[in-house]
Each structure stands twice: as structure tokens, then as C-alpha cells.
Design an enzyme around this catalytic site. Structure first.
Site: not given
Length: 258
Positions: A21, A67, A94, A144, A157
Site C-alpha cells: 500500500i 525506523d 503507512n 485498519s 494488532y
């Protein structure tokens, strides 16, 4: 008379931009006229290939390693983008990591890794970017649909992605005082390398053995996974002047996931 691309003159950073993505968003922003910094942490070859693709077609792009789970590296990343492009107008955050596992297996190290990258990484890139932006800046974080649906052994998650949606909701009024909009996108299943690696884990235990295509068709109104370009289109809208009255929102991009 040729119409000017809507993001001409804009300077953009895409974290986790070397593949999937993120790479699709980088391509879309470049196609709409933005100079694009492609951030990566490990996959230098993919980032370099994407930058070469963009520059070969006349776009301005650069690959930058950092990072985002390290706030110091994130701050340096934003400084590098500003030095390279002369400013920063757009951020698409992202970068992220997946995690599946039963409750009994979750360790403090698992928690620290997932929240360091998925939550703290997005918070601190927002902090650094907002400090570098002027009025009109736009920031897009990645949530998400896992934040609003129950998935077997996906607690850690999902919690991290729910935190992202809470962040944009609460950052919106603060950043609006500076003329900066912040939103999130919540993709559903998308045909990426990550999905190929963990897609089967989204299958409920009772449906193990049923083909993934059948499961997607039964749980998704459109009946298939998204292509990365389809998610990038929505991201590009939220990062464009056309979304001038949208902030604090998490936009679902799930294909009607039920």
C-alpha cells in the site's frame, strides 16, 4: 491548455513506502504532482527501485531509511525530507507490523514491538511532521478494519489500530489550530505481500479448510480483496485539497467488510 496536477509543488513523505500500500500511495502522490520521499527500514532494494521508477518517469523522489519505531530516527527523517525538498506538506504514515497470537502467548516484548511501531511510530511522525508543516498540511495515518471487527487471536494488532483512530480524532482540534488536517484510513483485506504471508490467519477456526476466496466473497460486499492502487486512491483524496473539510476521521476502505 494542460491542467496542472492537483499536488504540484507539494512535498510528501510516505513511511513504509517501499512496497504494498505504501508504494501504491507513493506512486499516486507522485502522479498527482508531489515530490515524494519513500521511507523504508529494511527493504532498500525495493525502495531504490521505486524511486528509480518514479524519477525515470519525470517525478521527483528520494529513498530515505529510518525506523519509525525510534522517535529520534523519525525526527531525523522529517529533517531529511525538509532538507531534500525545502519543506513538507503531506505525510502518509503507512509503516506497520502485523501480529497474531493467543492471549497466553502475548509477551511484553510483543506488546512493545507492535505498539512502538503501529502507535508510537505514527504518533511521533505526526509530531515531527506537524512541527515542520505550515497551514494547509495534511497527515494521514493508517488504522485498519481490524479495529472494529473481531478476528481470532488478533487482539494486540487490533488494539494498536484502534489507538490510531483515537489519536486522529483527538489530534484533529489541536492541529486544526495550525491549519493542519489529520485523518486515518482503515483498509480491509488488500492484495499485498503482507496479506499473502498472514491472510490465512484471518480465517475463523470453524472455516479452516475453506478457500480464502470463498471466505472473502462471503464476508465482503464487493467479494474480493482490494488492490493497493484502490487504497491509494482514497489516501490521495484525504491528502488532497479536495478533502479540506475532513479532519479527525477514519475512512473505511474495506469493500463493505461485514
Amino acid at each position: 491548455m494542460t491542467e496542472k496536477a492537483p499536488l504540484t509543488g507539494k512535498r510528501a513523505l510516505v513511511t513504509g513506502g517501499s512496497r504494498g500500500i505504501g508504494a501504491a500511495i507513493a506512486r499516486r502522490l507522485a502522479a498527482e504532482g508531489a515530490a515524494v520521499a519513500v521511507n523504508y527500514v529494511a527493504n532498500a532494494s525495493s525502495a531504490d527501485a521505486l524511486v528509480a521508477e518514479l524519477t525515470d518517469t519525470g517525478h521527483q523522489a528520494v529513498a530515505l531509511r529510518a525506523d519509525v519505531g525510534d522517535p529520534a530516527q523519525t525526527k531525523m527523517l522529517v529533517s531529511q525530507v525538509v532538507a531534500e525538498f525545502g519543506g513538507l506538506d503531506i505525510v502518509a504514515s503507512n509503516a506497520g507490523v502485523e501480529h497474531f497470537g493467543p492471549l497466553e502467548s502475548i509477551t511484553a516484548a510483543d506488546f512493545d514491538r507492535v505498539f512502538r511501531i503501529n502507535v508510537a511510530g505514527q504518533l511521533f511522525v505526526t509530531q515531527a511532521a506537524a512541527a515542520a508543516m505550515s497551514s494547509g498540511g495534511r497527515i494521514l495515518l493508517t488504522s485498519s478494519i481490524s479495529a472494529r471487527i473481531g478476528v481470532y487471536q488478533h487482539t494486540l494488532y487490533a488494539a494498536s489500530k484502534a489507538a490510531v483512530s483515537a489519536m486522529v480524532l483527538n489530534l484533529a482540534p489541536e492541529l486544526a489550530e495550525r491549519g493542519i488536517a489529520v485523518n486515518a484510513i482503515a483498509p480491509g483485506g488488500t492484495a499485498t505481500d503482507m496479506a499473502a504471508e498472514v491472510g490465512a490467519r484471518y480465517t475463523p477456526p470453524a472455516l479452516r479448510g475453506v478457500s480464502s476466496d470463498t471466505i472473502v466473497a462471503s464476508m465482503n460486499a464487493i467479494g474480493r480483496l482490494a488492490e493497493p492502487d484502490e487504497i491509494a486512491c482514497i489516501a490521495a483524496f484525504l491528502l488532497s485539497p479536495e478533502a479540506s473539510y475532513v479532519t479527525g476521521a477514519t475512512m473505511d476502505a474495506s469493500g463493505g467488510w461485514m
